[in-house]
Motif scaffolding. Structure first.
Motif, PDB file in Angstrom:
ATOM      1  N   SER A 231       0.803  -1.221   0.000  1.00 47.38           N
ATOM      2  CA  SER A 231       0.000   0.000   0.000  1.00 47.38           C
ATOM      3  C   SER A 231       0.835   1.270   0.000  1.00 47.38           C
ATOM      4  O   SER A 231       0.287   2.373  -0.119  1.00 47.38           O
ATOM      5  CB  SER A 231      -0.914   0.005   1.228  1.00 47.38           C
ATOM      6  OG  SER A 231      -0.156   0.071   2.428  1.00 47.38           O
ATOM      7  N   TYR A 245      -3.925  -1.870  -1.991  1.00 47.77           N
ATOM      8  CA  TYR A 245      -4.690  -2.696  -1.057  1.00 47.77           C
ATOM      9  C   TYR A 245      -5.380  -3.858  -1.760  1.00 47.77           C
ATOM     10  O   TYR A 245      -5.277  -5.015  -1.336  1.00 47.77           O
ATOM     11  CB  TYR A 245      -5.741  -1.837  -0.335  1.00 47.77           C
ATOM     12  CG  TYR A 245      -5.154  -0.758   0.526  1.00 47.77           C
ATOM     13  CD1 TYR A 245      -4.419  -1.065   1.670  1.00 47.77           C
ATOM     14  CD2 TYR A 245      -5.332   0.595   0.201  1.00 47.77           C
ATOM     15  CE1 TYR A 245      -3.885  -0.072   2.474  1.00 47.77           C
ATOM     16  CE2 TYR A 245      -4.806   1.588   1.001  1.00 47.77           C
ATOM     17  CZ  TYR A 245      -4.081   1.258   2.124  1.00 47.77           C
ATOM     18  OH  TYR A 245      -3.547   2.256   2.913  1.00 47.77           O
ATOM     19  N   ASP A 270     -10.596  -3.184   4.820  1.00 43.63           N
ATOM     20  CA  ASP A 270     -10.312  -2.831   3.432  1.00 43.63           C
ATOM     21  C   ASP A 270     -11.086  -3.710   2.457  1.00 43.63           C
ATOM     22  O   ASP A 270     -11.471  -3.246   1.379  1.00 43.63           O
ATOM     23  CB  ASP A 270      -8.806  -2.883   3.195  1.00 43.63           C
ATOM     24  CG  ASP A 270      -8.102  -1.716   3.867  1.00 43.63           C
ATOM     25  OD1 ASP A 270      -8.480  -0.565   3.599  1.00 43.63           O
ATOM     26  OD2 ASP A 270      -7.193  -1.952   4.678  1.00 43.63           O
TER      27      ASP A 270
END
Length: 445
Positions: A231, A245, A270
């Motif tokens: 990320s 992600y 996420d």
């Protein structure tokens, strides 16, 4: 998934680890100190035109989220990381009633597991508070700013972000746009072969997924470091590295059976952010702006950090103003109503308040939260006042107490990340304040 060098993700990996959970630290008795000594104005971080080299906090060369630098960084994330705006829109801010009560400073409580007595005011410095707001029956009764935070500044919310993403999901469920019984793979086919594929959306929301993913920051080989590297918008990735992600999430494997035990893993949020984006066609920053920030009279835009492909960090990237986070708490306390309009479905709030699986939560052994549960990325305390909370590392909190008609928002930069170091001086303080406000109401004071 491997780093090209041990230092490849040093800066963002450190930041993400601190924003999510934390690391092994001394006991409560060992870590106590005076917050004034590490005040960023006292330490002269980033003061001067330009600042002297020894007082610079920069990205990516500086370990900007190590203590005590983090006491400046929590108010300046946007100067260090790429972000996306959570717009308040063009309407003017809502107003607050003010009924400041100076007696709150003198409320006393006993530290959990100890005979020590503290006052409310003493606890603020002890917990490195940067900003504290108390709302009672819709009015501001207490408000203080310290450290890097000022009235019109923003502060990193850390994992409080998770709860707002969970709230968005509950709103979509109430609107019949999302079914929490669906399997993840039915919404995100890219995750069909991952550990999330056969989990339900509810299991993701309540973090009872069974996945092979370690967030042990003391282990240099833990999965969280690989996730952080993926990320990192400043990383130089090789051809085989996951980038962003979403790319990383598809490679997480299953380990055990879903639904049996609570496991606090940021990757769940996420995944939920991805589900929300795929369902609505809008990323969580845009949706949070449209469904919340533009609806409740926000004073300031918020913002959220993003990865190298522009995906907002649903697990911990939000920064916002103290009073606007207070508005979040007040709207939930009001069962979703603002200015006589229902801006959040009451059913969404009721679904959060009822709590999650206590047995699954108990298996995770959160010793400072006995009898609690986790539901939709919210911490449900199941105490005598039916309080529930948003929690983020280093002391971030929105604490909602329906019995006391009270909302507390605390923003902080406590040296240690995990909340169990702060709970012994925070949770009893919140209860003492609730008892005081209930008593004040009953006596007509």
């Amino acid at each position: 998934m491997h780093f090209q060098s041990p230092d490849a993700c040093k800066t963002l990996c450190l930041m993400l680890s601190l924003m999510v959970i934390g690391y092994l630290t001394p006991s409560y008795a060992e870590q106590r100190s005076d917050a004034a000594e590490s005040d960023p104005t006292v330490l002269k971080w980033m003061q001067g035109f330009p600042p002297e080299p020894e007082y610079l906090i920069t990205q990516p060369q500086s370990n900007f989220f190590s203590f005590p630098k983090m006491r400046w960084s929590v108010c300046h994330i946007r100067e260090l990381m790429p972000t996306r705006q959570v717009s308040k829109g063009i309407a003017g801010p809502g107003s607050w009633k003010m009924r400041i009560d100076p007696d709150i400073n003198n409320i006393t409580f006993k530290v959990s597991g100890s005979d020590e007595q503290l006052t409310w005011q003493q606890s603020l410095a002890l917990n490195y508070t940067d900003g504290i707001l108390v709302l009672h029956r819709g009015a501001i009764v207490y408000e203080q700013y310290f450290g890097c935070l000022e009235r019109y500044k923003k502060h990193a919310a850390m994992s409080m972000t998770k709860s707002l993403v969970g709230l968005l999901a509950e709103m979509l469920i109430a609107e019949k746009r999302l079914d929490d019984k669906q399997l993840v793979k039915s919404v995100i086919p890219e995750l069909a072969e991952s550990g999330f594929g056969d989990a339900s959306i509810r299991e993701v929301m309540d973090m009872t997924t069974a996945i092979a993913f370690s967030e042990d920051y003391n282990d240099p080989n833990a999965d969280i470091w690989q996730y952080s590297y993926a990320s990192d918008p400043f990383a130089h990735h090789s051809a085989n590295d996951p980038v962003g992600y979403y790319d990383y999430l598809s490679g997480i494997k299953k380990q055990g059976e879903h639904g049996e035990i609570f496991g606090y893993r940021t990757v769940n949020t996420d995944v939920l952010g991805w589900i929300i984006a795929r369902t609505t066609g809008k990323d969580v920053a845009t949706l949070l702006s449209e469904k919340v920030w533009q609806q409740f009279g926000a004073e300031q835009d918020a913002y959220i950090t993003v990865d190298s492909v522009g995906t907002p960090f649903a697990g911990g990237g939000l920064s916002a103003g103290l009073r606007d986070l207070g508005r979040v708490g007040q709207i939930l306390l009001n069962r979703g109503r603002y200015n006589d309009q229902q801006i959040i479905p009451a059913a969404a709030i009721a679904n959060i308040e009822k709590g999650g699986d206590k047995t699954a939560f108990a298996r995770a052994d959160y010793q400072t939260l006995p009898g609690a549960s986790y539901r939709s990325m919210w911490w449900i305390l199941h105490n005598k006042n039916n309080a529930y909370a948003v929690r983020g590392v280093h002391g971030q909190t929105i604490y909602i107490d329906p019995a006391a008609e009270m909302v507390i928002v605390r923003l902080a930069s406590f040296p240690q990340a995990k909340n169990h170091y702060i709970d012994p001086t925070s949770l009893p303080a919140y209860q003492a304040l609730a008892d005081y406000l209930i008593s004040k109401k009953s006596t007509g004071r």
